[in-house]
Design an enzyme around this catalytic site. Structure first.
Site, short mmCIF file in Angstrom:
data_model
loop_
_atom_site.label_atom_id
_atom_site.label_comp_id
_atom_site.label_asym_id
_atom_site.label_seq_id
_atom_site.Cartn_x
_atom_site.Cartn_y
_atom_site.Cartn_z
N THR A 237 34.16 66.91 99.21
CA THR A 237 33.15 67.03 98.15
C THR A 237 31.78 66.68 98.70
O THR A 237 30.80 67.41 98.50
CB THR A 237 33.50 66.14 96.95
OG1 THR A 237 34.63 66.71 96.26
CG2 THR A 237 32.34 66.04 95.97
N ASN B 239 42.50 76.20 96.19
CA ASN B 239 43.32 75.02 95.95
C ASN B 239 44.32 75.21 94.82
O ASN B 239 45.28 74.46 94.71
CB ASN B 239 42.43 73.80 95.67
CG ASN B 239 41.37 74.08 94.64
OD1 ASN B 239 40.61 75.03 94.77
ND2 ASN B 239 41.30 73.25 93.62
N SER C 84 38.75 67.48 104.59
CA SER C 84 39.07 66.27 103.84
C SER C 84 40.32 65.62 104.41
O SER C 84 41.32 66.30 104.67
CB SER C 84 39.31 66.61 102.37
OG SER C 84 39.58 65.45 101.62
N HIS D 292 42.51 63.50 103.01
CA HIS D 292 43.70 63.42 102.15
C HIS D 292 44.32 64.77 101.85
O HIS D 292 45.35 64.85 101.18
CB HIS D 292 43.37 62.66 100.86
CG HIS D 292 42.66 63.47 99.82
ND1 HIS D 292 43.30 63.98 98.73
CD2 HIS D 292 41.37 63.83 99.73
CE1 HIS D 292 42.42 64.64 97.97
NE2 HIS D 292 41.25 64.55 98.56
N THR E 107 27.38 52.41 106.50
CA THR E 107 28.30 51.89 107.51
C THR E 107 29.55 52.77 107.60
O THR E 107 30.19 53.06 106.59
CB THR E 107 28.72 50.45 107.15
OG1 THR E 107 27.55 49.64 107.04
CG2 THR E 107 29.64 49.87 108.21
N CYS F 119 40.78 67.93 90.19
CA CYS F 119 39.39 67.55 89.91
C CYS F 119 38.99 67.82 88.47
O CYS F 119 37.94 67.39 88.02
CB CYS F 119 38.45 68.31 90.84
SG CYS F 119 38.68 67.84 92.58
#
Length: 399
Positions: A86, A166, A214, A216, A255, A341
């Site tokens: 995303t 998807n 991505s 995952h 970070t 989503c």
């Protein structure tokens, strides 16, 4: 009677079968070990390269960058780590717009079936003065290259078309799209996250200028992903969306999530080793499941039956709503009525609406997504569970 009781207890011990790999894949056990090890042993900030522990953390990040680059065959310097696809989609689309806008190329193209993160970005561009063309798809779920060619013009600056949907698993002709983009000097971005664990990609020899990934969706951890941006001609220039410390060559301040990045890199290394085996094995299981479900139930397969991911099965069962089916099977099977989503509200999938309009076929569609954890012996149980649930729902509806 006693045999049925033993069977029920045995199936309860097995737990639910996970068929929602398109929404999220389980983290690979070896990848999990890497994440835990780095989280335990590497406390330093990878930007703190002045001391030994910071340098060690930076090396872990750069090793992961090399692992991602090796999988998709690009330069390490072309990989930007993000929090997921995303964010990668946002960085690609919104980040490149200032450059194409300054060049007078404010016409942009996408399709009606893209991931919500892509569709939302194009709405933002539209509000900023861009002219947006949204391509249709036919009942196979694929765009028309002729429609795309007709839409292209000298002012076209960007095209974004996903590699694999998807919800249906349907594959788009992304290499042909990229070549058409290059003919008019436009940049091409693809969301490749759904295809990355199953379809090989060679970005070093392709007309793809940006691609999103991505963790995952690839047996890696959540909260990490990457954007590929070409540094060869045409070199992609991006404006950062997140400002601060200037990490990731100034394109993604914050970070670095060293454990997640290390896990993502390891997941990519495992995909490189297993992709051919996974694609063949999972594809055979999906085909077996599809064949057996069709022999028992009145089902319609949604989308192109050949040009699709080997793990994905989008179905509509006559007279059965997916919500009722999911509720009936919630303790036995995990699957989705639409993309995760948009699961906070019950709406007909925009993908199926684009394919079939507001029809029972689109309203009653659901998705089964197989993966590495799917076993051959699962298939019979899945079919029996669907057969029993559908029979009960139709009987109740008829009464």
């Amino acid at each position: 009677m006693l045999l049925n009781c033993f069977q029920a207890v045995f199936e309860l011990m097995l737990g639910p079968i996970y068929l929602d790999h398109n929404a999220s894949t389980p983290i690979d056990s070896e990848v999990l070990k890497t994440v835990i090890r780095v989280m335990r042993d590497c406390c330093a900030n990878p930007s703190s390269i002045e001391h030994s522990l910071g340098s060690a953390a930076a090396r872990i990040v750069e090793r992961a960058r090399a692992q991602v680059a090796e999988l998709i065959r690009c330069k390490e310097s072309e990989i930007i780590f993000t929090s997921g696809s995303t964010e990668a989609n946002n960085l690609a689309i919104l980040g490149v717009y200032p450059t194409i806008k300054s060049a007078g190329r404010c016409h942009v193209i996408t399709s009606k079936i893209e991931h919500p993160s892509v569709l939302a970005c194009f709405k933002i561009l539209e509000a900023d003065g861009a002219e947006v063309t949204r391509l249709n798809v036919d009942e196979s779920g694929r765009i028309s290259l002729d429609e795309l060619a007709d839409a292209l013009r000298d002012e076209t600056g960007l095209i974004s078309i996903m590699a694999a949907n998807n919800e249906t698993g349907v594959l788009q002709p992304i290499l042909e799209v990229g070549r058409l983009a290059e003919e008019v000097g436009a940049l091409f971005h693809t969301d490749y996250s759904q295809a990355s664990a199953l379809i090989p990609l060679d970005l070093g020899n392709s007309p793809i200028h940006m691609a999103s990934f991505s963790g995952h969706k690839a047996y890696g951890p959540k909260g990490v992903g990457a954007l590929y941006r070409s540094r060869r001609k045409p070199r992609v220039h991006l404006a950062p969306l997140i400002h601060g410390g200037g990490q990731e060559n100034g394109l993604r301040s914050g970070t670095s999530n060293t454990p997640a990045i290390a896990g993502f890199g390891h997941a990519c290394e495992l995909i490189k080793e297993r992709i051919d085996h996974d694609r063949e094995r999972i594809g055979l299981l999906r085909n077996d499941l599809e064949r057996k479900l069709k022999s028992k139930l009145k089902t319609q397969v949604n989308g192109d039956k050949d040009l699709r991911l080997p793990n994905t099965l989008s179905l509509t069962i006559d007279g059965v709503t997916p919500q009722a089916l999911m509720q009936k099977l919630r303790d036995d099977l995990c699957f989705s009525a639409s993309s995760a989503c948009s699961s906070d509200r019950v709406e007909t999938s925009h993908v199926l609406l684009a394919m079939f309009g507001n029809t029972p076929r689109s309203r009653n569609a659901f998705r089964l997504g197989l993966g590495r954890q799917t076993k051959k012996q699962d298939i019979g149980r899945i079919v029996d569970l669907f057969d029993g649930a559908v029979s009960e729902l139709l009987l109740f509806k008829a009464s």
